[in-house]
Design an enzyme around this catalytic site. Structure first.
Site, PDB file in Angstrom:
ATOM      1  N   CYS A  28       0.848  -1.197   0.000  1.00 56.53           N
ATOM      2  CA  CYS A  28       0.000   0.000   0.000  1.00 56.53           C
ATOM      3  C   CYS A  28       0.882   1.245   0.000  1.00 56.53           C
ATOM      4  O   CYS A  28       1.857   1.327   0.763  1.00 56.53           O
ATOM      5  CB  CYS A  28      -0.905  -0.009   1.238  1.00 56.53           C
ATOM      6  SG  CYS A  28      -1.985   1.434   1.303  1.00 56.53           S
ATOM      7  N   CYS A  86       0.381   4.954   6.937  1.00 56.29           N
ATOM      8  CA  CYS A  86      -0.232   4.820   8.271  1.00 56.29           C
ATOM      9  C   CYS A  86       0.781   4.149   9.204  1.00 56.29           C
ATOM     10  O   CYS A  86       1.208   3.008   8.954  1.00 56.29           O
ATOM     11  CB  CYS A  86      -1.513   4.007   8.181  1.00 56.29           C
ATOM     12  SG  CYS A  86      -2.627   4.592   6.873  1.00 56.29           S
ATOM     13  N   CYS A 125       0.684   0.405  10.351  1.00 59.83           N
ATOM     14  CA  CYS A 125       0.226  -0.623   9.425  1.00 59.83           C
ATOM     15  C   CYS A 125       1.357  -1.411   8.746  1.00 59.83           C
ATOM     16  O   CYS A 125       2.177  -0.834   8.028  1.00 59.83           O
ATOM     17  CB  CYS A 125      -0.662   0.010   8.364  1.00 59.83           C
ATOM     18  SG  CYS A 125      -1.347  -1.239   7.253  1.00 59.83           S
ATOM     19  N   CYS A 158     -16.438  -9.438   5.954  1.00 57.15           N
ATOM     20  CA  CYS A 158     -15.773  -8.178   5.610  1.00 57.15           C
ATOM     21  C   CYS A 158     -14.541  -8.475   4.756  1.00 57.15           C
ATOM     22  O   CYS A 158     -13.784  -9.396   5.069  1.00 57.15           O
ATOM     23  CB  CYS A 158     -15.322  -7.464   6.880  1.00 57.15           C
ATOM     24  SG  CYS A 158     -16.609  -7.332   8.119  1.00 57.15           S
ATOM     25  N   CYS A 170     -19.373  -6.366   3.845  1.00 53.44           N
ATOM     26  CA  CYS A 170     -18.664  -5.141   4.220  1.00 53.44           C
ATOM     27  C   CYS A 170     -17.341  -5.147   3.460  1.00 53.44           C
ATOM     28  O   CYS A 170     -16.733  -6.211   3.313  1.00 53.44           O
ATOM     29  CB  CYS A 170     -18.398  -5.125   5.729  1.00 53.44           C
ATOM     30  SG  CYS A 170     -17.419  -3.710   6.280  1.00 53.44           S
ATOM     31  N   CYS A 196     -19.210   1.722   8.749  1.00 56.91           N
ATOM     32  CA  CYS A 196     -18.431   1.111   9.817  1.00 56.91           C
ATOM     33  C   CYS A 196     -17.212   2.012   9.980  1.00 56.91           C
ATOM     34  O   CYS A 196     -16.412   2.149   9.054  1.00 56.91           O
ATOM     35  CB  CYS A 196     -18.018  -0.304   9.410  1.00 56.91           C
ATOM     36  SG  CYS A 196     -16.870  -1.080  10.559  1.00 56.91           S
ATOM     37  N   ARG A 211     -17.431  -2.600  18.204  1.00 56.53           N
ATOM     38  CA  ARG A 211     -16.716  -3.855  17.924  1.00 56.53           C
ATOM     39  C   ARG A 211     -15.324  -3.887  18.548  1.00 56.53           C
ATOM     40  O   ARG A 211     -14.526  -2.969  18.360  1.00 56.53           O
ATOM     41  CB  ARG A 211     -16.593  -4.060  16.408  1.00 56.53           C
ATOM     42  CG  ARG A 211     -15.769  -5.319  16.081  1.00 56.53           C
ATOM     43  CD  ARG A 211     -15.722  -5.615  14.610  1.00 56.53           C
ATOM     44  NE  ARG A 211     -17.056  -5.669  14.084  1.00 56.53           N
ATOM     45  CZ  ARG A 211     -17.433  -5.141  12.928  1.00 56.53           C
ATOM     46  NH1 ARG A 211     -16.562  -4.503  12.196  1.00 56.53           N
ATOM     47  NH2 ARG A 211     -18.668  -5.235  12.528  1.00 56.53           N
TER      48      ARG A 211
HETATM   49  S1  SF4 Z   1      -4.078   1.219   6.994  1.00 55.94           S
HETATM   50 FE1  SF4 Z   1      -2.464   0.133   5.828  1.00 55.94          FE
HETATM   51  S2  SF4 Z   1      -3.551  -0.697   4.059  1.00 55.94           S
HETATM   52 FE2  SF4 Z   1      -4.877   0.882   4.925  1.00 55.94          FE
HETATM   53  S3  SF4 Z   1      -4.344   2.760   3.844  1.00 55.94           S
HETATM   54 FE3  SF4 Z   1      -3.041   2.725   5.675  1.00 55.94          FE
HETATM   55  S4  SF4 Z   1      -1.127   1.727   4.997  1.00 55.94           S
HETATM   56 FE4  SF4 Z   1      -2.695   1.266   3.448  1.00 55.94          FE
END
Ligand code: SF4
Length: 338
Positions: free
Chosen positions: A65, A69, A72, A109, A140, A200, A272
């Site tokens: 990705c 974040c 993540c 999901c 979802c 959600c 949740r």
């Molecule tokens: S949480 Fe992870 S998968 Fe989702 S947008 Fe952020 S970096 Fe990408």
């Protein structure tokens, strides 16, 4: 539901969307027992206190990705050893959904690690939604930022919920993500709502945010134009290699307080227990259920981090006298304007 536990009125709890900073901080500051009593009383008035809704989550496209974040392991920017995988074939998704249904899940999901889906990918996900829906499961997806036409396409395919988290407070957000803004997230939520898909939306605690940030995060959710039907509260799973890999563990009582305040602010929403459950003991999970959590992710894997085994959940439910919520579509969700 056991005889005698039916709440007198399940429509009676008022929903407020004008919570002030001071009010929410005052809830967090209550003595623990007072906070839990208040949250549980509201929970009991609105829901079967001994029922928990089960959702199963499948990662349909893993890793690589472009977003940053900080929590993540799927971000391409961090070296976590995660193996990226392209979009799963439809047949594999169908097999996983059938298995989830056989194990008692009512909602399936599907998560894809994208900044935003391309239209050609969205068509493939829409086909998955149709297939899962045809099995009698609620659907979802979480795919990143969504354009209005994409939200409409998913709605036409039968999508019930779109997951898109706010993650944390507006003030702390910049410490966690720099590649998309809080406003971007709110725009996606608006597009989802406009398409008639249920929302959600929750976040993660234990990312180094303050108590005030947790209060502001929940206040933002509660004061949205329409409260999310489903509110996942994750505890950070600190993955080595991510910027939050060494984050200090949150006091478990603070996590329970977050659940309780979410229940009070959003009395008709499903709250949740999401990521982080693997590291919680049974006693802590039981406290969370008492404080108002009434939905869990159930299954072998939670995207790329662990989730307690089904067997452990079954045993815990049995020890607590908790049962899985059987209905697929809740009248409460309909009642709150979904
Ligand atoms: S949480 Fe992870 S998968 Fe989702 S947008 Fe952020 S970096 Fe990408």
């Amino acid at each position: 539901m056991a005889e005698g536990t039916q709440p007198a009125s399940r429509q009676g709890t008022a929903v407020r969307q004008d919570w002030s900073r001071e009010e929410v901080q005052a809830l967090f500051a209550l003595p623990f027992n007072d906070l839990l009593f208040r949250a549980h009383s509201l929970h009991r008035a609105q829901f079967d206190p001994n029922a928990v809704q089960l959702s199963t989550l499948l990662s349909i496209k893993t890793g690589a990705c472009p977003e940053d974040c900080a929590y993540c392991p799927q971000s391409a920017r961090f070296d976590t050893g995660l193996k990226a995988e392209p979009l799963l074939p439809l047949a594999e998704v169908k097999r996983a959904a059938e298995e989830a249904k056989a194990n008692g899940a009512t909602r399936f999901c599907m998560g894809a690690a994208w900044r935003a889906p391309k239209d050609r990918d969205l068509e493939k996900v829409a086909a998955m939604v149709r297939e899962v829906k045809s099995l009698g499961l609620e659907t979802c997806v979480t795919l990143g930022m969504l354009q209005p036409h994409q939200a409409h396409n998913l709605a036409e395919a039968g999508l019930d919920y779109y997951n898109h988290n706010l993650d944390t407070s507006p003030e702390y957000y910049g410490e966690i993500i720099s590649t998309r803004t809080y406003e971007d997230r709110l725009d996606t939520l608006e597009n989802v709502r406009a398409a008639g898909v249920k929302v959600c939306c929750g976040g993660i605690v234990g990312m180094g945010e303050s108590n005030v940030d947790r209060a502001e995060f929940l206040r933002t959710l509660a004061n949205l134009p329409q409260q999310p039907e489903s509110v996942p509260i994750n505890e950070l799973v600190a993955v080595p290699g991510t910027p939050l890999g060494d984050a200090a563990k949150l006091d478990p009582f603070e996590f329970v307080r977050t659940i309780a305040v979410a229940r009070i602010l959003m009395p008709r929403s499903y709250v949740r227990l999401s990521a982080g459950r693997t590291e919680m003991n049974d006693e802590l999970q039981a406290l969370c259920f008492f404080a108002g959590a009434n939905s869990i992710f159930y299954g072998e894997r939670l995207l790329t981090t662990g989730n307690p085994q089904n067997e452990r959940d079954r045993k815990l439910f049995s020890r607590l006298g908790i049962h899985a919520e059987a209905r697929v579509t809740s009248e409460l969700e309909v009642a709150c304007g979904a």
